[in-house]
Design a protein around this motif. Structure first.
Motif, PDB file in Angstrom:
ATOM      1  N   MET A   1       0.844  -1.203   0.000  1.00  0.00           N
ATOM      2  CA  MET A   1       0.000   0.000   0.000  1.00  0.00           C
ATOM      3  C   MET A   1       0.874   1.246   0.000  1.00  0.00           C
ATOM      4  O   MET A   1       1.815   1.364   0.781  1.00  0.00           O
ATOM      5  CB  MET A   1      -0.886   0.007   1.245  1.00  0.00           C
ATOM      6  N   ASN A   2       0.565   2.191  -0.896  1.00  0.00           N
ATOM      7  CA  ASN A   2       1.340   3.427  -0.967  1.00  0.00           C
ATOM      8  C   ASN A   2       0.816   4.441   0.048  1.00  0.00           C
ATOM      9  O   ASN A   2      -0.374   4.754   0.060  1.00  0.00           O
ATOM     10  CB  ASN A   2       1.263   4.022  -2.370  1.00  0.00           C
ATOM     11  N   LEU A   3       1.718   4.918   0.895  1.00  0.00           N
ATOM     12  CA  LEU A   3       1.347   5.963   1.856  1.00  0.00           C
ATOM     13  C   LEU A   3       1.384   7.325   1.175  1.00  0.00           C
ATOM     14  O   LEU A   3       0.563   8.199   1.447  1.00  0.00           O
ATOM     15  CB  LEU A   3       2.309   5.916   3.040  1.00  0.00           C
ATOM     16  N   LEU A   4       2.336   7.498   0.257  1.00  0.00           N
ATOM     17  CA  LEU A   4       2.533   8.774  -0.432  1.00  0.00           C
ATOM     18  C   LEU A   4       2.435   8.581  -1.933  1.00  0.00           C
ATOM     19  O   LEU A   4       3.072   7.682  -2.489  1.00  0.00           O
ATOM     20  CB  LEU A   4       3.903   9.350  -0.056  1.00  0.00           C
ATOM     21  N   GLU A   5       1.635   9.424  -2.578  1.00  0.00           N
ATOM     22  CA  GLU A   5       1.531   9.415  -4.039  1.00  0.00           C
ATOM     23  C   GLU A   5       1.701  10.841  -4.557  1.00  0.00           C
ATOM     24  O   GLU A   5       0.959  11.734  -4.167  1.00  0.00           O
ATOM     25  CB  GLU A   5       0.176   8.872  -4.485  1.00  0.00           C
ATOM     26  N   VAL A   6       2.664  11.019  -5.417  1.00  0.00           N
ATOM     27  CA  VAL A   6       2.934  12.319  -6.033  1.00  0.00           C
ATOM     28  C   VAL A   6       2.642  12.199  -7.510  1.00  0.00           C
ATOM     29  O   VAL A   6       3.210  11.341  -8.202  1.00  0.00           O
ATOM     30  CB  VAL A   6       4.404  12.736  -5.796  1.00  0.00           C
ATOM     31  N   LYS A   7       1.742  13.043  -8.000  1.00  0.00           N
ATOM     32  CA  LYS A   7       1.284  12.931  -9.384  1.00  0.00           C
ATOM     33  C   LYS A   7       1.517  14.229 -10.163  1.00  0.00           C
ATOM     34  O   LYS A   7       0.874  15.248  -9.907  1.00  0.00           O
ATOM     35  CB  LYS A   7      -0.207  12.576  -9.413  1.00  0.00           C
ATOM     36  N   SER A   8       2.471  14.184 -11.069  1.00  0.00           N
ATOM     37  CA  SER A   8       2.720  15.263 -12.050  1.00  0.00           C
ATOM     38  C   SER A   8       2.856  16.633 -11.397  1.00  0.00           C
ATOM     39  O   SER A   8       2.264  17.617 -11.832  1.00  0.00           O
ATOM     40  CB  SER A   8       1.591  15.293 -13.095  1.00  0.00           C
ATOM     41  N   ILE A   9       3.686  16.703 -10.340  1.00  0.00           N
ATOM     42  CA  ILE A   9       3.894  17.976  -9.650  1.00  0.00           C
ATOM     43  C   ILE A   9       4.796  18.895 -10.474  1.00  0.00           C
ATOM     44  O   ILE A   9       5.884  18.514 -10.916  1.00  0.00           O
ATOM     45  CB  ILE A   9       4.529  17.735  -8.263  1.00  0.00           C
ATOM     46  N   CYS A  10       4.305  20.111 -10.680  1.00  0.00           N
ATOM     47  CA  CYS A  10       5.095  21.168 -11.314  1.00  0.00           C
ATOM     48  C   CYS A  10       5.064  22.402 -10.407  1.00  0.00           C
ATOM     49  O   CYS A  10       4.045  22.684  -9.773  1.00  0.00           O
ATOM     50  CB  CYS A  10       4.530  21.546 -12.679  1.00  0.00           C
ATOM     51  N   LYS A  11       6.173  23.103 -10.354  1.00  0.00           N
ATOM     52  CA  LYS A  11       6.218  24.359  -9.595  1.00  0.00           C
ATOM     53  C   LYS A  11       7.042  25.366 -10.378  1.00  0.00           C
ATOM     54  O   LYS A  11       8.214  25.137 -10.682  1.00  0.00           O
ATOM     55  CB  LYS A  11       6.836  24.144  -8.213  1.00  0.00           C
ATOM     56  N   THR A  12       6.386  26.477 -10.708  1.00  0.00           N
ATOM     57  CA  THR A  12       7.033  27.546 -11.450  1.00  0.00           C
ATOM     58  C   THR A  12       6.953  28.838 -10.648  1.00  0.00           C
ATOM     59  O   THR A  12       5.884  29.203 -10.159  1.00  0.00           O
ATOM     60  CB  THR A  12       6.357  27.756 -12.821  1.00  0.00           C
ATOM     61  N   TYR A  13       8.082  29.483 -10.495  1.00  0.00           N
ATOM     62  CA  TYR A  13       8.128  30.791  -9.835  1.00  0.00           C
ATOM     63  C   TYR A  13       8.306  31.866 -10.904  1.00  0.00           C
ATOM     64  O   TYR A  13       9.134  31.728 -11.803  1.00  0.00           O
ATOM     65  CB  TYR A  13       9.292  30.863  -8.847  1.00  0.00           C
ATOM     66  N   GLY A  14       7.517  32.934 -10.814  1.00  0.00           N
ATOM     67  CA  GLY A  14       7.599  33.996 -11.796  1.00  0.00           C
ATOM     68  C   GLY A  14       6.864  33.629 -13.072  1.00  0.00           C
ATOM     69  O   GLY A  14       6.201  32.600 -13.163  1.00  0.00           O
ATOM     70  N   SER A  15       7.007  34.478 -14.089  1.00  0.00           N
ATOM     71  CA  SER A  15       6.317  34.242 -15.356  1.00  0.00           C
ATOM     72  C   SER A  15       7.136  34.803 -16.509  1.00  0.00           C
ATOM     73  O   SER A  15       8.090  35.567 -16.316  1.00  0.00           O
ATOM     74  CB  SER A  15       4.929  34.910 -15.331  1.00  0.00           C
ATOM     75  N   GLY A  16       6.744  34.405 -17.708  1.00  0.00           N
ATOM     76  CA  GLY A  16       7.429  34.895 -18.910  1.00  0.00           C
ATOM     77  C   GLY A  16       8.888  34.496 -18.949  1.00  0.00           C
ATOM     78  O   GLY A  16       9.259  33.396 -18.551  1.00  0.00           O
ATOM     79  N   GLU A  17       9.737  35.417 -19.365  1.00  0.00           N
ATOM     80  CA  GLU A  17      11.161  35.132 -19.484  1.00  0.00           C
ATOM     81  C   GLU A  17      11.820  34.965 -18.119  1.00  0.00           C
ATOM     82  O   GLU A  17      12.899  34.365 -18.007  1.00  0.00           O
ATOM     83  CB  GLU A  17      11.861  36.250 -20.271  1.00  0.00           C
ATOM     84  N   ALA A  18      11.177  35.493 -17.072  1.00  0.00           N
ATOM     85  CA  ALA A  18      11.737  35.400 -15.720  1.00  0.00           C
ATOM     86  C   ALA A  18      11.294  34.130 -14.988  1.00  0.00           C
ATOM     87  O   ALA A  18      11.668  33.916 -13.838  1.00  0.00           O
ATOM     88  CB  ALA A  18      11.331  36.630 -14.902  1.00  0.00           C
ATOM     89  N   ALA A  19      10.494  33.296 -15.646  1.00  0.00           N
ATOM     90  CA  ALA A  19       9.962  32.098 -14.992  1.00  0.00           C
ATOM     91  C   ALA A  19      11.083  31.120 -14.643  1.00  0.00           C
ATOM     92  O   ALA A  19      12.004  30.886 -15.428  1.00  0.00           O
ATOM     93  CB  ALA A  19       8.944  31.422 -15.899  1.00  0.00           C
ATOM     94  N   VAL A  20      10.984  30.570 -13.439  1.00  0.00           N
ATOM     95  CA  VAL A  20      11.920  29.531 -12.986  1.00  0.00           C
ATOM     96  C   VAL A  20      11.108  28.266 -12.716  1.00  0.00           C
ATOM     97  O   VAL A  20      10.204  28.265 -11.895  1.00  0.00           O
ATOM     98  CB  VAL A  20      12.652  29.962 -11.695  1.00  0.00           C
TER      99      VAL A  20
END
Length: 227
Positions: free
Chosen positions: A1-20
């Motif tokens: 049994m899985n206690l933790l499931e991570v599905k397609s996590i994305c994290k972007t800081y900022g936007s446009g050309e400054a996006a990280v």
């Protein structure tokens, strides 16, 4: 049994050309009771990932399930209670309350939940952590290794299903580091707790059941270290 499931996590800081793009489409699962080490260079995204797992930050997209619960669907008050009862945090800087004794620091999360600590379990933890003789000491009267053991006790006292450890040996010498890792492995085995630990140390990572590498926001699963 899985206690933790991570599905397609994305994290972007900022936007446009400054996006990280700190995290890029990360998915993995962790079975109940597994001890996982997460390695990667500074700035690779591993601390951002840990913050997502602990619901300390929200992803740009994707989901995290802890014991079947979709953490990012919860309202803030509900999430606060869920986090307090189901996730234990261990930090490199210990984050103990200087005015409280060893015992008071350990039971603090229980008191926050308006509960009474289980005295038998508290005594067991103090014994396992080798802190029984120092239960009335203040953090300033302890060594770094002892302070980290208090932090581990605080993370374990609510019997959380998931322990998240961010460089728990970063401020410790090699002997204390070995003791802390042994305690985490014991918690995983004895209390069936799932542990995800960030570390820079390859030797410490190899003591885990499984190693994940985060690099430039992407994840590689190196699989189990041993059978």
């Amino acid at each position: 049994m899985n206690l933790l499931e991570v599905k397609s996590i994305c994290k972007t800081y900022g936007s446009g050309e400054a996006a990280v793009h700190a995290l890029n489409d990360i998915s993995f699962t962790v079975p109940k009771g597994e001890f996982v080490a997460v390695v990667g260079e500074s700035g690779s995204g591993k601390s951002t990932l840990l913050n997502m797992l602990g619901a300390l930050d929200t992803p740009t997209s994707g989901k995290v399930f802890i014991d079947g619960n979709d953490t990012f669907k919860m309202k803030e008050n509900q999430l606060t209670v869920f986090r307090r009862r189901n996730i234990g945090f261990i930090f490199q800087a210990f984050n103990l309350i200087p005015e409280l004794t060893v015992e008071q620091n350990i039971i603090f999360p229980v008191l926050l939940d308006y509960q009474r600590p289980n005295e038998k379990y508290l005594e067991e933890l103090l014994t396992v952590l080798n802190l029984k003789e120092r239960r009335h000491y203040l953090p300033s009267q302890l060594s770094g290794g002892q302070q980290q053991r208090v932090a581990i006790g605080r993370a374990l006292i609510t019997r959380p299903s998931l322990i998240l450890a961010d460089e728990p040996t970063g401020n410790l010498d090699s002997q204390n580091s070995s003791e802390v890792i042994a305690l985490l492995k014991e918690a995983s085995r004895k209390y069936e707790q799932t542990i995800v630990m960030i570390t820079h140390s390859k030797s410490i990572a190899q003591t885990a059941d499984r190693v994940l590498l985060v690099s430039d926001g992407t994840l590689t699963d190196f699989g189990r270290c041993r059978e």
